[in-house]
Every structure is written in C-alpha cells, then in structure tokens.
Design a protein around this motif. Structure first.
Motif, PDB file in Angstrom:
ATOM      1  N   GLU A 233       0.850  -1.230  -0.051  1.00 12.30           N
ATOM      2  CA  GLU A 233      -0.036   0.104   0.086  1.00 12.30           C
ATOM      3  C   GLU A 233       0.984   1.148  -0.207  1.00 12.30           C
ATOM      4  N   ASP A 234       2.188   1.188   0.526  1.00 14.26           N
ATOM      5  CA  ASP A 234       3.096   2.111   0.441  1.00 14.26           C
ATOM      6  C   ASP A 234       3.128   2.584  -0.831  1.00 14.26           C
ATOM      7  N   ILE A 236       1.572   2.388  -3.626  1.00 14.08           N
ATOM      8  CA  ILE A 236       0.326   2.904  -4.150  1.00 14.08           C
ATOM      9  C   ILE A 236       0.325   4.244  -3.536  1.00 14.08           C
ATOM     10  N   ARG A 237       0.408   4.702  -2.323  1.00 10.36           N
ATOM     11  CA  ARG A 237       0.580   6.046  -1.883  1.00 10.36           C
ATOM     12  C   ARG A 237       1.447   6.928  -2.413  1.00 10.36           C
ATOM     13  N   VAL A 257      -7.553   1.778  -8.051  1.00  7.43           N
ATOM     14  CA  VAL A 257      -7.121   2.482  -7.217  1.00  7.43           C
ATOM     15  C   VAL A 257      -7.693   3.894  -7.093  1.00  7.43           C
ATOM     16  N   PHE A 262      -6.634   6.212  -1.085  1.00  6.68           N
ATOM     17  CA  PHE A 262      -5.376   5.647  -0.539  1.00  6.68           C
ATOM     18  C   PHE A 262      -4.613   6.762   0.077  1.00  6.68           C
TER      19      PHE A 262
END
Length: 310
Positions: A233-234, A236-237, A257, A262
């Motif tokens: 997820e990091d 994605i951010r 996404v 997010f």
C-alpha cells in the motif's frame, strides 16, 4: 529493485609492447606468446571500410596486426575480414562512449585483442607517428593471463544507468550494483564452450534475492541490521504522490485505485533504504521520516551520515 552494472577486479590480460618501449594494456582470450609484427590502422586516413574493417581489399595488411573500430559488423566478421586479407591479429579499439572500460573481450577463433578508449587513442597516435618506413610501427603481443586486483573497481560501464532517476529525485536509483562486465558464462555455440558476456542482464539473476543497498555484498545481506518496513500500500500512496492517474496506477498495481482514498506521500517519504533530498534557495530544510526494525539479536547503535553534492 533496479540493478546497475559494474566491473570486477579480474581481467584476461594481453598487452601490446610497442616499438617505442610503451606497453599498452589489453584483454584477450588468447595466450599465444611471441607474436610480433607491424601495427597498422587502415582507417588512419578516414576510410570508413578501413576504420571498421568491413573491407580490406585495397589495404596491405598481410602479416600485420590490424586495428579496427567497433561497430557496423560483428567482431567475428571483422576478424574474418582481417584473416582473409592476410593479417595475423586484430586489435579491437573502443569508442569514446565506452571510456576506460573494456566491455567486449572478443570470443573469436582468430586472435583478437581489445583495448579501452584512452589506449585506443595512444595506439592511433603511435601508428600515425610511425607511418613511414623505417619508422614503421612495431608491436609484440605479450600474453599475461588472468589477473586480479584490477582498479578502479567497481566501475560502472556506459551501457548501465548511473542514476539518479530523472523522474524521481526522492530516492536513489539504481538500488544495487552487481558484476556485469565480461562475466564468464557457458554458451553452447561458442568455440570454447564459454564466453565473456556483458550487460545488466548478467547481474539481475544473481542480485534478485539480495536487498542490501550499494555494491552487492552477499555476506552483508545475511546480517542486514536494519530492515526498512515497506508494504504494498505504501507504493500505491507513493505513485499517487507522483501524480499518476488512477488508470495509470491500475496498469502498474493490477488493482483499481482511488488516490483520494489511499492518500498520497511525497517521493522522499517512501520508506525506502535510500534518501535523496534536493535543496534550493527557496527550500533549505526538509524533514524525512523512515521506519526501521533492528533484526539483530542485540541492541545496536547506528549513525546517519549525509553526502552533499552541488
């Protein structure tokens, strides 16, 4: 993870001992001692066929060591042209782009020696100054064999990225360097069964399981000390922070996404084991955060250091 290519401290050395007493370092797979002759460069006057040894019908190279530029045709073909013209060996010069690194030690049946760019210039100058008999350029090929301790090592060849990323100044790229120049490898269609291959693809399979930043250090990977905790997820951010669209991130992450849900992080804030910060007159201070876990069994102290480049 991205890989960069680097040299090893090993070379297959064969030197060229010139008639003026200079000795030029080269590399070759051959070990025949005592070969002597005149050194010639068919491309000395700018003839393109002579420069690249694509056709030597109009040149007298019989019984001579012939210098050739790389390119236009394969090195094996150049060797064939020189051999058919009566030459006794090929000296494969390097381009300016290759610099001081020899990235192509030829695997040819005909005796071929590779030299780097600075030594290529010396050889051309030597032939140019010795063009008229009795000052004809003399050369002796001196096989040395495999040597180690070659410096500077590791060095990054021209075909590999040196970084940093032109898209993202927040983390350093490439992540790791690995031996990728003249790697001894088995090949079923070579004359000897083995060849020396160069390219970042030579490093990738060896380094894919090693996560220590810097030139590759397998022993260090067994005891990394600090582990940077980073989740899917990091990333994605991070991509959202780089202002990629939801559609573009879908192509990378293989999942739908919504960056508004997010969230976004600045490129320097990715919890990655490298930090790069760009400062200016308008931005003189930045706060960067990392989360790490000490995986050693005992308490350990670490000291951060900053490397400043203008």
């Amino acid at each position: 993870m991205t890989f960069g290519a680097s040299t090893m401290d090993r070379a297959k050395r064969m030197n060229l001992r010139l008639g003026n007493g200079d000795e030029i370092l080269g590399e070759s797979l051959y070990t025949q001692p005592g070969l002597r002759g005149h050194l010639v460069y068919p491309g000395l006057n700018g003839d393109r066929e002579g420069e690249f040894c694509t056709n030597l019908d109009t040149f007298d190279v019989k019984g001579k060591v012939v210098m050739c530029l790389p390119g236009l045709i394969e090195t094996e073909q150049k060797a064939d042209v020189v051999e058919q013209a009566g030459g006794i060996a090929v000296v494969l010069l390097s381009s300016q782009m290759a610099g001081s690194i020899i990235v192509d030690v030829p695997d040819t049946v005909f005796l071929t020696i590779a030299v780097n760019y600075p030594n290529s210039l010396k050889l051309v100058e030597y032939v140019n100054q010795s063009i008229t008999p009795p000052r004809a350029a003399r050369v002796e090929l001196v096989p040395v064999g495999t040597i180690t301790g070659v410096t500077p090592t590791p060095a990054v060849p021209h075909f590999s990225s040196r970084g940093p990323s032109i898209m993202n100044g927040g983390i350093l790229k490439p992540d790791i360097l690995g031996p990728s120049v003249n790697v001894l490898a088995a090949k079923n269609n070579s004359a000897s069964g083995f060849v020396l291959l160069s390219g970042t693809s030579m490093a990738t399979p060896h380094l894919s399981g090693i996560t220590r930043h810097g030139h590759v250090n397998p022993a260090g990977a067994m005891d990394p000390g600090l582990v940077y905790d980073l989740q899917f997820e990091d990333y994605i951010r991070y991509l959202c922070g780089l202002r990629y669209s939801d559609k573009e991130i879908l192509q990378t992450a293989s999942m739908s996404v919504d960056c508004n849900q997010f969230g976004r992080i600045e490129q320097e804030q990715l919890n990655y084991p490298s930090i790069a910060v760009t400062l200016s007159y308008s931005i003189t201070r930045k706060v960067i955060k990392r989360t790490v876990t000490n995986v050693r069994p005992e308490p350990t102290s670490y000291t951060a250091e900053v490397s400043l480049t203008a």
